[in-house]
Write a protein that holds these residues in place. Structure first.
Motif, PDB file in Angstrom:
ATOM      1  N   ILE A  80       3.276   1.319   9.841  1.00  0.00           N
ATOM      2  CA  ILE A  80       2.733   0.392   8.839  1.00  0.00           C
ATOM      3  C   ILE A  80       2.311   1.169   7.591  1.00  0.00           C
ATOM      4  N   LYS A  81       1.642   2.291   7.801  1.00  0.00           N
ATOM      5  CA  LYS A  81       1.225   3.120   6.660  1.00  0.00           C
ATOM      6  C   LYS A  81       2.432   3.559   5.836  1.00  0.00           C
ATOM      7  N   ARG A  82       3.483   3.972   6.524  1.00  0.00           N
ATOM      8  CA  ARG A  82       4.673   4.420   5.810  1.00  0.00           C
ATOM      9  C   ARG A  82       5.309   3.283   5.016  1.00  0.00           C
ATOM     10  N   LEU A  83       5.372   2.112   5.632  1.00  0.00           N
ATOM     11  CA  LEU A  83       5.916   0.942   4.933  1.00  0.00           C
ATOM     12  C   LEU A  83       5.092   0.613   3.693  1.00  0.00           C
ATOM     13  N   ILE A  84       3.783   0.670   3.850  1.00  0.00           N
ATOM     14  CA  ILE A  84       2.893   0.350   2.734  1.00  0.00           C
ATOM     15  C   ILE A  84       3.082   1.339   1.584  1.00  0.00           C
ATOM     16  N   ILE A  85       3.187   2.619   1.914  1.00  0.00           N
ATOM     17  CA  ILE A  85       3.370   3.639   0.877  1.00  0.00           C
ATOM     18  C   ILE A  85       4.715   3.457   0.167  1.00  0.00           C
ATOM     19  N   GLU A  86       5.745   3.170   0.954  1.00  0.00           N
ATOM     20  CA  GLU A  86       7.096   3.079   0.388  1.00  0.00           C
ATOM     21  C   GLU A  86       7.332   1.791  -0.389  1.00  0.00           C
ATOM     22  N   ARG A  87       6.722   0.692   0.036  1.00  0.00           N
ATOM     23  CA  ARG A  87       7.094  -0.614  -0.507  1.00  0.00           C
ATOM     24  C   ARG A  87       6.031  -1.262  -1.388  1.00  0.00           C
ATOM     25  N   THR A  88       4.859  -0.644  -1.515  1.00  0.00           N
ATOM     26  CA  THR A  88       3.816  -1.225  -2.368  1.00  0.00           C
ATOM     27  C   THR A  88       3.188  -0.146  -3.240  1.00  0.00           C
ATOM     28  N   LYS A  89       2.345  -0.601  -4.168  1.00  0.00           N
ATOM     29  CA  LYS A  89       1.643   0.318  -5.068  1.00  0.00           C
ATOM     30  C   LYS A  89       0.145   0.286  -4.759  1.00  0.00           C
ATOM     31  N   PRO A  90      -0.586   1.351  -5.119  1.00  0.00           N
ATOM     32  CA  PRO A  90      -2.042   1.338  -4.926  1.00  0.00           C
ATOM     33  C   PRO A  90      -2.664   0.110  -5.589  1.00  0.00           C
ATOM     34  N   GLY A  91      -3.597  -0.508  -4.869  1.00  0.00           N
ATOM     35  CA  GLY A  91      -4.250  -1.707  -5.377  1.00  0.00           C
ATOM     36  C   GLY A  91      -3.605  -3.001  -4.921  1.00  0.00           C
ATOM     37  N   ASP A  92      -2.406  -2.919  -4.338  1.00  0.00           N
ATOM     38  CA  ASP A  92      -1.723  -4.128  -3.862  1.00  0.00           C
ATOM     39  C   ASP A  92      -2.417  -4.697  -2.622  1.00  0.00           C
ATOM     40  N   THR A  93      -2.142  -5.970  -2.370  1.00  0.00           N
ATOM     41  CA  THR A  93      -2.673  -6.649  -1.182  1.00  0.00           C
ATOM     42  C   THR A  93      -1.558  -6.839  -0.165  1.00  0.00           C
ATOM     43  N   VAL A  94      -1.836  -6.439   1.063  1.00  0.00           N
ATOM     44  CA  VAL A  94      -0.840  -6.512   2.136  1.00  0.00           C
ATOM     45  C   VAL A  94      -1.438  -7.278   3.315  1.00  0.00           C
ATOM     46  N   ILE A  95      -0.664  -8.194   3.866  1.00  0.00           N
ATOM     47  CA  ILE A  95      -1.076  -8.903   5.083  1.00  0.00           C
ATOM     48  C   ILE A  95      -0.426  -8.214   6.280  1.00  0.00           C
ATOM     49  N   VAL A  96      -1.240  -7.848   7.265  1.00  0.00           N
ATOM     50  CA  VAL A  96      -0.732  -7.271   8.514  1.00  0.00           C
ATOM     51  C   VAL A  96      -1.079  -8.245   9.637  1.00  0.00           C
ATOM     52  N   ALA A  97      -0.059  -8.838  10.224  1.00  0.00           N
ATOM     53  CA  ALA A  97      -0.270  -9.862  11.250  1.00  0.00           C
ATOM     54  C   ALA A  97       0.091  -9.315  12.623  1.00  0.00           C
ATOM     55  N   GLY A  98      -0.901  -9.254  13.503  1.00  0.00           N
ATOM     56  CA  GLY A  98      -0.669  -8.844  14.888  1.00  0.00           C
ATOM     57  C   GLY A  98      -0.360 -10.074  15.724  1.00  0.00           C
ATOM     58  N   ILE A  99       0.886 -10.193  16.135  1.00  0.00           N
ATOM     59  CA  ILE A  99       1.348 -11.387  16.842  1.00  0.00           C
ATOM     60  C   ILE A  99       1.335 -11.130  18.351  1.00  0.00           C
ATOM     61  N   GLY A 100       1.023 -12.164  19.105  1.00  0.00           N
ATOM     62  CA  GLY A 100       1.088 -12.047  20.562  1.00  0.00           C
ATOM     63  C   GLY A 100      -0.160 -12.573  21.239  1.00  0.00           C
ATOM     64  N   ASN A 101      -0.071 -12.656  22.553  1.00  0.00           N
ATOM     65  CA  ASN A 101      -1.184 -13.164  23.354  1.00  0.00           C
ATOM     66  C   ASN A 101      -2.307 -12.136  23.392  1.00  0.00           C
ATOM     67  N   THR A 102      -3.482 -12.562  23.017  1.00  0.00           N
ATOM     68  CA  THR A 102      -4.607 -11.636  22.853  1.00  0.00           C
ATOM     69  C   THR A 102      -5.521 -11.580  24.077  1.00  0.00           C
ATOM     70  N   ILE A 103      -4.997 -11.965  25.240  1.00  0.00           N
ATOM     71  CA  ILE A 103      -5.814 -11.917  26.450  1.00  0.00           C
ATOM     72  C   ILE A 103      -6.301 -10.491  26.710  1.00  0.00           C
TER      73      ILE A 103
END
Length: 358
Positions: free
Chosen positions: A331-354
């Motif tokens: 995720i960190k690598r994706l954020i560095i490569e695809r966004t700029k400092p100050g940008d807003t990114v949504i990280v969604a953890g999908i799945g059953n949270t039991i």
């Protein structure tokens, strides 16, 4: 002697032509019958576990067997799709109605259960329902094939039985995990989001979804997951759409983390990256995410952790747990490569949270 042998071989060949298929079908029926008995044993085992767990954790005041039997036979009728316009909205409404009714039914048989425990019991009942449904379907085609002497029905059923049994064993493992409130492999996305939002201010958005803000590589990260530690998947589609609308054009990227079914020969816990909304289910939540992302021209990236179907719905294995930190690095690598400092990114953890809190 040679003439006698030739006569015997000829007789055997002629007999095989007339009776070979019947003999083969009889062997297939015996094999299916063994599998069906095993399925019956598993579904009864799951049903007994459900009754035992509900009695222990839900503290019912009366016999709940009739209600459990009723829940085992519940169904949803899919909406008419002759005119596909609005079909997603119809499905979404049906699922909402089902969720509310199902939870009320579980609450009625487990009045003493807390909200997280109630969610776990709901998952347990669903696992038992799945096993009961698998058994009924297999029994139906077995009896139909035997009654009609249809070789092709029996042949197809026999060919599918190993995969059916594998799925049934997986559901039985899931039932045990739900009864004990253990995290399952499908919860890896929720686990990653939980690590990102640890010790952060959290708030609830939409249905059973928790959101928290953090920073990563000078970017503002909005992490979300279903509310735990009870068995829950929430409605991440509604949550992501709500967050995008709240931030009005400020969201630069959505990253979704989820478990994904691996191919045979691949290692459990391996990680892959892709494009698109990584979320299972009937498709309503994915539709919402895709629609909103397309409208706002927001790229959606997926990071998936490979698992077998057995690993996805049974207690989380170490190799899947260990993949969590690797996912965060991706995720960190994706954020560095695809966004700029100050940008807003949504990280969604999908799945059953039991078994996975915030």
């Amino acid at each position: 002697m040679g003439q006698v042998l030739q006569i015997l071989l000829t007789a055997f060949f002629i007999g095989f032509i007339f009776f070979g298929q019947k003999l083969q079908m009889r062997m297939f029926l015996m094999e299916i019958d063994r599998g069906l008995k095993r399925l019956d044993f598993i579904r009864i085992q799951a049903r007994d576990l459900t009754l035992k767990t509900v009695k222990e954790q839900g503290k019912p005041t009366a016999d709940i067997t009739p209600q459990i039997n009723t829940l085992m036979e519940q169904f949803i009728i899919a909406p008419v799709d002759m005119d596909p316009s609005g079909i997603v909205r119809k499905f979404d409404h049906l699922l909402d109605v089902h969720d509310v009714k199902f939870k009320d039914d579980v609450r009625a048989i487990a009045p003493g259960a807390s909200e997280p425990t109630l969610n776990n019991l709901g998952n347990l009942v669903e696992a038992s329902w799945a096993l009961n449904t698998i058994y009924r379907i297999v029994r139906h085609f077995y009896l139909l094939g035997r009654r009609t002497s249809s070789f092709f029905i029996i042949l197809q059923l026999q060919a599918l039985m190993p995969m059916v049994m594998q799925e049934a064993e997986a559901y039985m493992g899931a039932a045990r995990a739900f009864a004990e409130g253990q995290p399952i492999g499908d919860g890896i996305g929720a686990l990653v989001a939980s690590r990102l939002m640890k010790d952060k201010v959290q708030r609830k958005v939409e249905k059973d979804v928790i959101v928290a803000e953090t920073t990563m590589e000078d970017r503002r990260v909005i992490a979300l997951k279903a509310e735990g530690p009870g068995g829950n998947v929430g409605k991440p589609g509604d949550a992501i759409r709500s967050i995008i609308e709240e931030n009005q054009g400020k969201v630069s990227m959505v990253v979704m983390i989820d478990a994904a079914l691996k191919f045979e020969g691949e290692n459990s816990g391996d990680i892959s990256e892709g494009i698109g909304a990584a979320i299972g289910g009937i498709g309503t939540e994915r539709f919402k995410i895709e629609e909103e992302a397309t409208k706002q021209r927001i790229p959606v990236y997926a990071v998936i952790v490979k698992e077998s179907i057995l690993e996805a719905i049974t207690p989380m294995k170490k190799e899947i747990l260990d993949a969590g930190e690797k996912v965060i690095e991706r995720i960190k690598r994706l954020i560095i490569e695809r966004t700029k400092p100050g940008d807003t990114v949504i990280v969604a953890g999908i799945g059953n949270t039991i078994g996975i809190g915030q």
